[in-house]
Structures are given as structure tokens and as C-alpha cells.
Enzyme design. Structure first.
Site, mmCIF file in Angstrom:
data_model
loop_
_atom_site.group_PDB
_atom_site.id
_atom_site.type_symbol
_atom_site.label_atom_id
_atom_site.label_comp_id
_atom_site.label_asym_id
_atom_site.label_seq_id
_atom_site.Cartn_x
_atom_site.Cartn_y
_atom_site.Cartn_z
ATOM 1 N N PHE A 1 -23.970 8.129 19.583
ATOM 2 C CA PHE A 1 -25.273 8.284 19.625
ATOM 3 C C PHE A 1 -25.972 6.802 19.307
ATOM 4 O O PHE A 1 -26.791 6.431 18.540
ATOM 5 C CB PHE A 1 -26.132 9.205 18.633
ATOM 6 N N ASP B 1 -23.345 7.251 24.232
ATOM 7 C CA ASP B 1 -24.737 7.831 24.462
ATOM 8 C C ASP B 1 -24.677 8.491 25.732
ATOM 9 O O ASP B 1 -23.909 8.143 26.698
ATOM 10 C CB ASP B 1 -25.623 6.772 24.433
ATOM 11 N N SER B 2 -25.683 9.702 25.883
ATOM 12 C CA SER B 2 -25.730 10.304 26.915
ATOM 13 C C SER B 2 -26.929 9.579 28.030
ATOM 14 O O SER B 2 -27.004 10.061 29.160
ATOM 15 C CB SER B 2 -26.281 11.751 26.635
ATOM 16 N N ASP C 1 -25.102 8.891 14.464
ATOM 17 C CA ASP C 1 -26.859 8.811 14.250
ATOM 18 C C ASP C 1 -27.345 9.589 15.212
ATOM 19 O O ASP C 1 -28.269 8.955 16.318
ATOM 20 C CB ASP C 1 -27.293 7.466 14.303
ATOM 21 N N CYS D 1 -32.242 12.394 11.033
ATOM 22 C CA CYS D 1 -33.578 12.092 10.720
ATOM 23 C C CYS D 1 -34.515 13.317 11.171
ATOM 24 O O CYS D 1 -35.572 13.391 11.471
ATOM 25 C CB CYS D 1 -33.715 11.114 11.988
HETATM 26 N N1 SAH Z 1 -28.322 4.639 16.406
HETATM 27 C C1 SAH Z 1 -29.421 4.151 17.313
HETATM 28 C C2 SAH Z 1 -30.468 5.423 17.673
HETATM 29 C C3 SAH Z 1 -29.737 6.659 17.837
HETATM 30 S S1 SAH Z 1 -31.155 7.859 18.637
HETATM 31 C C4 SAH Z 1 -29.910 3.015 16.832
HETATM 32 O O1 SAH Z 1 -29.829 2.460 15.844
HETATM 33 O O2 SAH Z 1 -30.706 2.394 17.772
HETATM 34 C C5 SAH Z 1 -30.279 9.206 19.279
HETATM 35 C C6 SAH Z 1 -29.429 8.839 20.578
HETATM 36 O O3 SAH Z 1 -28.710 9.877 20.835
HETATM 37 C C7 SAH Z 1 -30.394 8.510 21.722
HETATM 38 O O4 SAH Z 1 -30.128 7.380 22.688
HETATM 39 C C8 SAH Z 1 -29.885 9.711 22.907
HETATM 40 O O5 SAH Z 1 -29.878 9.233 24.213
HETATM 41 C C9 SAH Z 1 -28.505 10.084 22.119
HETATM 42 N N2 SAH Z 1 -28.061 11.548 22.494
HETATM 43 C C10 SAH Z 1 -28.989 12.756 22.386
HETATM 44 N N3 SAH Z 1 -28.175 13.865 22.309
HETATM 45 C C11 SAH Z 1 -26.831 13.341 23.001
HETATM 46 C C12 SAH Z 1 -25.783 13.895 23.331
HETATM 47 N N4 SAH Z 1 -25.621 15.277 23.039
HETATM 48 N N5 SAH Z 1 -24.594 13.127 23.457
HETATM 49 C C13 SAH Z 1 -24.727 11.779 23.545
HETATM 50 N N6 SAH Z 1 -26.053 11.085 23.223
HETATM 51 C C14 SAH Z 1 -27.072 11.939 22.763
#
Ligand code: SAH
Length: 398
Positions: free
Chosen positions: A229, A251-252, A302, A342
């Protein structure tokens, strides 16, 4: 006593949470409303006997029917109130901005005494989110106060968070003062990051993880890092700066990964060849990595808010357990897992229980070496424990 636009009378005994200075008034606590205040108008809150309790913003659509601006009967809610309160919030962050750090949150809603108002500073640009009817009603005064307190060239609105609909508000984005520069770049810990203010998540960057990025940077040397993520690569770039041997970031969102790549390119001192970016679903990809028996020495989890409310906690708990279990299996002996939640609906104690359950099922002996939270620019007012939304554990596997 300063007058306002209506009077909200509480049921007997329902002034108790307000006596503890909790700033929310739920619909069930209200006996009656005198006058016909418009959404966002200021009302005087009185107890069943008619004594003044607080001055609050009326929000007829929301279950949180009013949010307190002030507990002081002599405080008028006017443009000067916002000028004063915002100047104080900005001044409190004085120590968090310098040549190495050009971005931070400057207004953190309830915990700064400004319910429904969030503002983040990215260099010369301030991004504001108005998340309640009361905040919406004072939009112009708030924008002017933000500009005045920071000297920013642009105040840009990102009032497109889901919670707006609970307040009966449509989403709105665009400049309020000035124009957005074509590209916004910040410095954090001496590292350069690009921020997509118009289309990025939240206000463009996860400022709440700033201190935690600095912590992981110190632990990254020589490690194989998996950043799940990753959004715009905050933890990845920090880990590379800390000497990570390799990074795999998942990330997705293709847009987030493109932003991450362009940020990494802004830091020529970092070895881009050590960074692999993968567009994938984390739940599926962690299973692929496990099936291929991959191993990592530092894993960051995260994820987005799985449980915005307590009602969604049980399903969210299963999702947290799933990814933490997989991560603990992918962790080499002596490896570190930095795991976050969060979700407002899951508190720190429950989160630790979920991770403990994951360790048990993964047959991993693991210990917490640090409890983490949001950075210092995201305060949690003592009268508002709901503000502690970000919980993190740094865990070492034996
Ligand atoms: N750690 C990052 C913030 C993460 S926010 C930082 O410090 O900037 C959560 C992220 O998870 C987002 O970018 C979203 O696109 C991604 N996301 C949500 N569901 C997901 C999934 N099932 N697989 C991969 N990424 C995902």
C-alpha cells in the site's frame, strides 16, 4: 453574552459530555431547537435548565447535529474567531517547518478546536478540507485566515471526502485564493516528493506518516524492503535514503505509482535500480510472494481505512489479520514489520490483539519494539480521543 442564530436545548443530563469538553452533540441529546437556524449557523447550546453550555455549528442532516466552536459564552463566532484560531494552530507548528521539511498539517480539526476543518501546507500552497456544515458556512473567512497566517500564494480546496455527504454537502475542489502551480513539490527529511494536489489521495500526501517514515529510514540499512500500500512511495524513498538493499512497492493505483516514480527521480542520490514498483492488489500479491517463498527484512503495511466506523470493525479485523499474517510469514528471522491502521473503528488495543492473533497463526515469535502514531502536527486533543485514528506497531520477528 454574544448572540447567535438559534438555541439548542439539551435533554436533562445530556450536557455531561460537553462538561468534559467533548465537542460533538448527537441528535439523541437534543430536546428542542428554537429559531430556525440554517445549516452551519451558530447556535447557543443550553442545558435543560437553560444555562449556557457551548456555542456550536448547527448541522441538521448529520447524526452529529452540532459541533462546538467554543465553550465560552463571551466568544463570538465571526471571521475574527477563525483568524485567531487558525493563526494559533499555524504558530503551534512553527518547529515543524524548515529547509528540510516544507510540508505539514497546520489545522487538525477538533484537536485544534476547529471541528470539520483540515488544512495542510505544501510549501507555498495550502490545501483545505471543509468537512462539516459549520466549516462550509465559514469557507471564505477560513481561506482568508489560512492565507494570512501562512503567506501562501494559493489556498486550494479539496472538499471531496466521503464524510461531506453525511453532512448533506456536495463535494467541491478548486482554488479558493490564487492559482495552483503546475507542479507542487515538497521536501521531507531532506528528500524531495511530488504531490498531486488536484487528484491525489486526501489532500495529496500522507503527512500523518512523516515521523514514521523517519523512523523506518533509521532501520532500513541493508534490508530487503517490502512496502505494501505504498501510495506515492513515501516509505520507499525514505527506506532507500536509509540504505535499503532493495525495495518492492505495491499499490493498486497506477497514478500513485507514477507519482512515486517521478518523486524518486527527483532524488538522484538514491539508487533507482534498487526500487521495483508493482501495480497489484496487496491481498493477492502477498499470497503470490508467499507461494514463491520470497523473504523480506523490513515490511511496511499501511492499508487504507478498512473500518471508518466501529460497525465495520469485525470485517476490517479479518482483513487486518489476513495481511499481517501473510507479512509475518514473508518476514525473515530478525526482520521488522511496521504495521498500521488508520481505522477510526479500531482502537490501539484491538489492533494489537489482531496482530497478536496473526503472529500466533503465522507461528511467528514476534515482539513490539515501538508503538507509533501520527506525527506531531496531527495532535490528539485530550478531550477528543477519537482523534487518535492512526496506530502503528513496529514488530521484530525472532
Ligand atoms: N503508506 C502511504 C499511504 C498509503 S494509503 C504513504 O505513506 O504515503 C493506502 C494506499 O493503499 C492507497 O495508495 C491505495 O491506492 C492503496 N490500496 C487500497 N487498496 C488496495 C489494495 N487492495 N491493494 C493495493 N493497494 C491498495
Amino acid at each position: 453574552m454574544t448572540r447567535s442564530n438559534g438555541v439548542l436545548r439539551l435533554k436533562a443530563g445530556r450536557e455531561r459530555s460537553l462538561a468534559l469538553r467533548h465537542p460533538w452533540i448527537f441528535s439523541g441529546a437534543i430536546q428542542e431547537v428554537e429559531g430556525s437556524p440554517a445549516p452551519g449557523a451558530t447556535v447557543d447550546v443550553v442545558d435543560a435548565a437553560g444555562a449556557f453550555v457551548a456555542r456550536a455549528a448547527w448541522s441538521p442532516v448529520s447524526q452529529i447535529r452540532a459541533r462546538v466552536w467554543s465553550f465560552d459564552a463571551d466568544t463570538a463566532i465571526d471571521a475574527a474567531f477563525f483568524t485567531r484560531s487558525i493563526a494559533r494552530a499555524v504558530a503551534a507548528r512553527g518547529g515543524m517547518l524548515d529547509a528540510e521539511h516544507t510540508a505539514c498539517r497546520i489545522v487538525h480539526a477538533e484537536s485544534d478546536g476547529l471541528p470539520g476543518i483540515v488544512a495542510d501546507r505544501y510549501g507555498d500552497t495550502v490545501v483545505v478540507q471543509l468537512l462539516s456544515a459549520g466549516a462550509e458556512a465559514w469557507r471564505d473567512a477560513i481561506a482568508a485566515a489560512l492565507q494570512q497566517a501562512t503567506g501562501a500564494r494559493c489556498v486550494f480546496e479539496r472538499s471531496d471526502a466521503d464524510v461531506r455527504s453525511l453532512e448533506g454537502l456536495d463535494s467541491r475542489t478548486g482554488p479558493v485564493i490564487g492559482a495552483l502551480p503546475p507542479e507542487v513539490e515538497i521536501v521531507e527529511g531532506g528528500l524531495r516528493y511530488r504531490v498531486d494536489i488536484e487528484r491525489g489521495q486526501k489532500t495529496g500526501f500522507y503527512l500523518d506518516q512523516r515521523d514514521n517514515r523517519a523512523i523506518l529510514r533509521r532501520y532500513a540499512a541493508g534490508r530487503r524492503v517490502l512496502n505494501a500500500f505504498c501510495y506515492s512511495g513515501g516509505f520507499t524513498i525514505a527506506a532507500l535514503a536509509g540504505g535499503a538493499q532493495s525495495t518492492l512497492s505495491i499499490d493498486s493505483s497506477a497514478d500513485a505509482l507514477a507519482l512515486a516514480r517521478s518523486s524518486l527521480a527527483l532524488n538522484p542520490a538514491l539508487d533507482g535500480a534498487r526500487a521495483e514498483w508493482r501495480e497489484a492488489d496487496v491481498f493477492a500479491e502477498l499470497r503470490n510472494l508467499r507461494d514463491r517463498a520470497e523473504q523480506y527484512d523490513l515490511i511496511v503495511l499501511d492499508p487504507p481505512k478498512f473500518a471508518p466506523t466501529a460497525a465495520l470493525a469485525p470485517r476490517a479485523a479479518r482483513a487486518y489479520k489476513d495481511i499481517n499474517l501473510l507479512a509475518l510469514k514473508l518476514l525473515a528471522a530478525g526482520g521488522l514489520l511496521a504495521t498500521y491502521s488508520c481505522s477510526g473503528g479500531i482502537d490501539a488495543a484491538l489492533f494489537q490483539k489482531i496482530v497478536a492473533g496473526a503472529a500466533l497463526d503465522a507461528k511467528a515469535d514476534a515482539a513490539v519494539i515501538m508503538h507509533m502514531g501520527a506525527s506531531a502536527d496531527h495532535p490528539v486533543a485530550l478531550n477528543f480521543p477519537e482523534g487518535a485514528y492512526l496506530k502503528g506497531l513496529l514488530i521484530r520477528k525472532r
